[in-house]
Motif scaffolding. Sequence first.
Motif, PDB file in Angstrom:
ATOM      1  N   MET A   1       0.851  -1.180   0.000  1.00 23.66           N
ATOM      2  CA  MET A   1       0.000   0.000   0.000  1.00 23.66           C
ATOM      3  C   MET A   1       0.889   1.234   0.000  1.00 23.66           C
ATOM      4  N   LYS A   2       0.765   2.061  -0.979  1.00 24.50           N
ATOM      5  CA  LYS A   2       1.579   3.266  -1.084  1.00 24.50           C
ATOM      6  C   LYS A   2       1.159   4.242   0.006  1.00 24.50           C
ATOM      7  N   GLY A   3       2.101   4.577   0.873  1.00 24.69           N
ATOM      8  CA  GLY A   3       1.806   5.447   1.999  1.00 24.69           C
ATOM      9  C   GLY A   3       2.151   6.896   1.734  1.00 24.69           C
ATOM     10  N   ASN A   4       1.682   7.722   2.620  1.00 28.05           N
ATOM     11  CA  ASN A   4       1.931   9.155   2.599  1.00 28.05           C
ATOM     12  C   ASN A   4       3.398   9.404   2.985  1.00 28.05           C
ATOM     13  N   THR A   5       4.119  10.150   2.159  1.00 25.61           N
ATOM     14  CA  THR A   5       5.546  10.381   2.422  1.00 25.61           C
ATOM     15  C   THR A   5       5.781  11.164   3.718  1.00 25.61           C
ATOM     16  N   VAL A   6       4.865  12.036   4.069  1.00 23.63           N
ATOM     17  CA  VAL A   6       5.004  12.796   5.323  1.00 23.63           C
ATOM     18  C   VAL A   6       4.937  11.840   6.512  1.00 23.63           C
ATOM     19  N   ILE A   7       4.015  10.909   6.462  1.00 26.79           N
ATOM     20  CA  ILE A   7       3.882   9.943   7.555  1.00 26.79           C
ATOM     21  C   ILE A   7       5.091   9.010   7.597  1.00 26.79           C
ATOM     22  N   ILE A   8       5.567   8.586   6.444  1.00 27.42           N
ATOM     23  CA  ILE A   8       6.766   7.736   6.415  1.00 27.42           C
ATOM     24  C   ILE A   8       7.954   8.469   7.020  1.00 27.42           C
ATOM     25  N   GLU A   9       8.095   9.760   6.716  1.00 26.66           N
ATOM     26  CA  GLU A   9       9.173  10.561   7.320  1.00 26.66           C
ATOM     27  C   GLU A   9       9.022  10.631   8.835  1.00 26.66           C
ATOM     28  N   LYS A  10       7.798  10.834   9.304  1.00 27.43           N
ATOM     29  CA  LYS A  10       7.555  10.874  10.762  1.00 27.43           C
ATOM     30  C   LYS A  10       7.909   9.526  11.397  1.00 27.43           C
ATOM     31  N   LEU A  11       7.525   8.442  10.739  1.00 28.58           N
ATOM     32  CA  LEU A  11       7.825   7.112  11.265  1.00 28.58           C
ATOM     33  C   LEU A  11       9.333   6.866  11.311  1.00 28.58           C
ATOM     34  N   ASN A  12      10.055   7.322  10.296  1.00 30.01           N
ATOM     35  CA  ASN A  12      11.516   7.184  10.319  1.00 30.01           C
ATOM     36  C   ASN A  12      12.136   8.052  11.410  1.00 30.01           C
ATOM     37  N   GLY A  13      11.555   9.222  11.669  1.00 27.76           N
ATOM     38  CA  GLY A  13      12.015  10.043  12.783  1.00 27.76           C
ATOM     39  C   GLY A  13      11.816   9.337  14.119  1.00 27.76           C
ATOM     40  N   LEU A  14      10.667   8.703  14.265  1.00 31.43           N
ATOM     41  CA  LEU A  14      10.404   7.918  15.481  1.00 31.43           C
ATOM     42  C   LEU A  14      11.359   6.738  15.580  1.00 31.43           C
ATOM     43  N   LEU A  15      11.636   6.113  14.452  1.00 36.50           N
ATOM     44  CA  LEU A  15      12.555   4.976  14.445  1.00 36.50           C
ATOM     45  C   LEU A  15      13.934   5.394  14.937  1.00 36.50           C
ATOM     46  N   ALA A  16      14.390   6.593  14.562  1.00 36.15           N
ATOM     47  CA  ALA A  16      15.690   7.077  15.027  1.00 36.15           C
ATOM     48  C   ALA A  16      15.721   7.187  16.550  1.00 36.15           C
ATOM     49  N   GLU A  60       7.894  -2.393  10.450  1.00 37.61           N
ATOM     50  CA  GLU A  60       6.818  -3.104   9.743  1.00 37.61           C
ATOM     51  C   GLU A  60       5.847  -2.125   9.087  1.00 37.61           C
ATOM     52  N   ARG A  61       5.508  -1.060   9.789  1.00 36.98           N
ATOM     53  CA  ARG A  61       4.557  -0.091   9.238  1.00 36.98           C
ATOM     54  C   ARG A  61       5.175   0.683   8.074  1.00 36.98           C
ATOM     55  N   ILE A  62       6.447   1.079   8.218  1.00 38.29           N
ATOM     56  CA  ILE A  62       7.125   1.778   7.129  1.00 38.29           C
ATOM     57  C   ILE A  62       7.163   0.891   5.881  1.00 38.29           C
ATOM     58  N   LEU A  63       7.510  -0.366   6.065  1.00 44.88           N
ATOM     59  CA  LEU A  63       7.558  -1.295   4.927  1.00 44.88           C
ATOM     60  C   LEU A  63       6.175  -1.482   4.313  1.00 44.88           C
ATOM     61  N   PHE A  64       5.151  -1.598   5.151  1.00 47.21           N
ATOM     62  CA  PHE A  64       3.784  -1.746   4.658  1.00 47.21           C
ATOM     63  C   PHE A  64       3.387  -0.536   3.805  1.00 47.21           C
ATOM     64  N   LEU A  65       3.836   0.644   4.222  1.00 49.67           N
ATOM     65  CA  LEU A  65       3.519   1.870   3.486  1.00 49.67           C
ATOM     66  C   LEU A  65       4.459   2.082   2.296  1.00 49.67           C
ATOM     67  N   GLU A  66       5.259   1.063   2.001  1.00 48.25           N
ATOM     68  CA  GLU A  66       6.208   1.062   0.883  1.00 48.25           C
ATOM     69  C   GLU A  66       7.305   2.098   1.034  1.00 48.25           C
ATOM     70  N   GLY A  67       7.684   2.358   2.278  1.00 50.82           N
ATOM     71  CA  GLY A  67       8.809   3.236   2.559  1.00 50.82           C
ATOM     72  C   GLY A  67      10.053   2.416   2.843  1.00 50.82           C
ATOM     73  N   THR A  68      11.139   3.102   3.078  1.00 51.06           N
ATOM     74  CA  THR A  68      12.409   2.457   3.412  1.00 51.06           C
ATOM     75  C   THR A  68      12.795   2.861   4.830  1.00 51.06           C
ATOM     76  N   PRO A  69      12.867   1.900   5.746  1.00 46.48           N
ATOM     77  CA  PRO A  69      13.286   2.237   7.109  1.00 46.48           C
ATOM     78  C   PRO A  69      14.729   2.739   7.131  1.00 46.48           C
ATOM     79  N   ASN A  70      14.951   3.828   7.856  1.00 47.57           N
ATOM     80  CA  ASN A  70      16.293   4.374   8.026  1.00 47.57           C
ATOM     81  C   ASN A  70      16.876   3.765   9.300  1.00 47.57           C
ATOM     82  N   MET A  71      17.796   2.839   9.114  1.00 49.71           N
ATOM     83  CA  MET A  71      18.397   2.135  10.250  1.00 49.71           C
ATOM     84  C   MET A  71      19.721   2.763  10.683  1.00 49.71           C
ATOM     85  N   VAL A  72      20.089   3.879  10.068  1.00 52.69           N
ATOM     86  CA  VAL A  72      21.378   4.508  10.347  1.00 52.69           C
ATOM     87  C   VAL A  72      21.252   5.563  11.444  1.00 52.69           C
TER      88      VAL A  72
END
Length: 155
Positions: A1-16, A60-72
């Motif tokens: 499912m193609k996700g909202n890029t703003v939400i994917i960015e927020k999720l990656n910020g939370l992941l950091a 898992e949510r980032i991947l579901f939204l077709e984003g790339t998790p930032n693990m760095v």
Amino acid sequence: MKGNTVIIEKLNGLLAFELAAMDQYFIHSQMYDDWGLSKLFARISHEFDDEKGHATKLIERILFLEGTPNMVNRDGLEIGTDVPSMLASDLRVEYAVADALKDAIATCEAEKDFVTRDMLLVLLDDTEMDHAHWLEQQLGLIERLGLPNYLQSQM
């Protein structure tokens, strides 16, 4: 499912934040173990596992939204040098995570992504009601009992 890029960015910020908290709890737990503070070791090791679970949900949510998790990226990592500074730095990262979660929840509501919002609400409850509350209690015990008595109780 193609996700909202703003939400994917927020999720990656939370992941950091979650990755930083995970690393910080891991290092602190090992320090407690080395110092013979077995109760603190057990609790902070449990917190490490919780943070790993939070990071997994975000990935898992980032991947579901077709984003790339930032693990760095790591945001808020601060290793303490003694028990009070370790607990205080853990509390600071939990406060930062709670603030970032509230911001991401508001973004999810604005973007009408209620599934992500509901997932983040669970993480917020765990962050505020379990992690931050327990850390606040420990710092309060140090203040009331004195550091030597607190440390003795953690052996």
